[in-house]
Design a protein around this motif. Structure first.
Motif, short mmCIF file in Angstrom:
data_model
loop_
_atom_site.label_atom_id
_atom_site.label_comp_id
_atom_site.label_asym_id
_atom_site.label_seq_id
_atom_site.Cartn_x
_atom_site.Cartn_y
_atom_site.Cartn_z
N LEU A 103 0.81 -1.21 0.00
CA LEU A 103 0.00 0.00 0.00
C LEU A 103 0.85 1.27 0.00
N PRO A 104 1.84 1.41 0.89
CA PRO A 104 2.67 2.62 0.83
C PRO A 104 3.46 2.75 -0.47
N LEU A 105 3.95 1.62 -0.99
CA LEU A 105 4.70 1.68 -2.25
C LEU A 105 3.79 2.06 -3.41
N ALA A 106 2.59 1.55 -3.43
CA ALA A 106 1.65 1.89 -4.49
C ALA A 106 1.29 3.37 -4.43
N LEU A 107 1.07 3.89 -3.24
CA LEU A 107 0.77 5.31 -3.10
C LEU A 107 1.95 6.18 -3.53
N ALA A 108 3.15 5.79 -3.13
CA ALA A 108 4.34 6.54 -3.54
C ALA A 108 4.51 6.50 -5.06
N GLY A 109 4.28 5.35 -5.66
CA GLY A 109 4.37 5.23 -7.11
C GLY A 109 3.33 6.07 -7.83
N LEU A 110 2.12 6.11 -7.28
CA LEU A 110 1.06 6.92 -7.87
C LEU A 110 1.40 8.40 -7.79
N ILE A 111 1.90 8.84 -6.66
CA ILE A 111 2.31 10.24 -6.51
C ILE A 111 3.43 10.58 -7.48
N ALA A 112 4.43 9.70 -7.59
CA ALA A 112 5.54 9.94 -8.52
C ALA A 112 5.04 9.99 -9.96
N TYR A 113 4.13 9.07 -10.31
CA TYR A 113 3.59 9.06 -11.66
C TYR A 113 2.84 10.35 -11.96
N MET A 114 2.03 10.81 -11.01
CA MET A 114 1.26 12.03 -11.22
C MET A 114 2.18 13.24 -11.35
N LEU A 119 4.86 17.07 -15.06
CA LEU A 119 6.06 17.66 -15.65
C LEU A 119 6.12 17.42 -17.15
N ALA A 120 5.74 16.23 -17.58
CA ALA A 120 5.78 15.90 -19.00
C ALA A 120 4.76 16.73 -19.78
N SER A 121 3.58 16.94 -19.21
CA SER A 121 2.58 17.72 -19.93
C SER A 121 2.94 19.20 -19.98
N SER A 122 3.63 19.70 -18.95
CA SER A 122 4.05 21.10 -19.00
C SER A 122 5.22 21.30 -19.96
N ASP A 123 6.05 20.28 -20.14
CA ASP A 123 7.15 20.36 -21.10
C ASP A 123 6.64 20.26 -22.53
N ALA A 124 5.53 19.59 -22.72
CA ALA A 124 5.00 19.37 -24.06
C ALA A 124 3.96 20.42 -24.45
N ALA A 125 3.88 21.50 -23.72
CA ALA A 125 2.91 22.55 -24.04
C ALA A 125 3.22 23.13 -25.42
N PRO A 126 2.19 23.31 -26.23
CA PRO A 126 2.43 23.83 -27.59
C PRO A 126 2.95 25.27 -27.54
#
Length: 133
Positions: A103-114, A119-126
């Motif tokens: 459970l803690p690892l899944a939550l940490a992974g979800l936070i990291a993914y989000m 960051l990826a969507s802000s870098d890919a801004a048109p």
């Protein structure tokens, strides 16, 4: 992945460091299991706890189920029962181990993914350009 594995195998120092870290993780997880069993009134040796944890993790990985759900838990219960721990205490330890590790690892992974997705969507801004150029 294959390139990373090749780099790991070509570097004896990196391989030794990675192996040592992995061993430490297995021993710490085994101590966690020992503490859970102790709180339930059962005891096993540290070598048995490492064997239980390692076996359950390998089974979970080979099952290819997300987080090894079910497979690693069933193996943990079975191996603990083989060491003389009651099935009820083994099942309780499996559920508690899942709760304090996955459970803690899944939550940490979800936070990291989000965060990475943000960051990826802000870098890919048109970039706005004029069509006349």
């Amino acid at each position: 992945m294959v390139d990373n594995l090749r780099n790991l195998l070509r570097s004896p120092v990196l391989l030794a460091q990675t192996s040592a870290i992995t061993l430490v993780i297995f021993v710490v997880s085994a101590f966690q299991l020992l503490l859970l069993l102790d709180s339930l009134g059962d005891t096993i040796r540290i070598t048995q706890a490492v064997a239980v944890y390692a076996t359950s993790q390998v089974g979970g990985i080979l099952s290819t189920l997300p987080f090894g759900l079910g497979a690693s838990d069933a193996i943990l219960v079975t191996v603990l029962a083989g060491y003389g721990v009651s099935v009820a205490d083994s099942a309780t330890a499996a559920v508690l181990t899942r709760a304090v590790s996955t459970l803690p690892l899944a939550l940490a992974g979800l936070i990291a993914y989000m965060r990475l997705d943000g960051l990826a969507s802000s870098d890919a801004a048109p970039v706005a350009t004029s069509e006349g150029e």
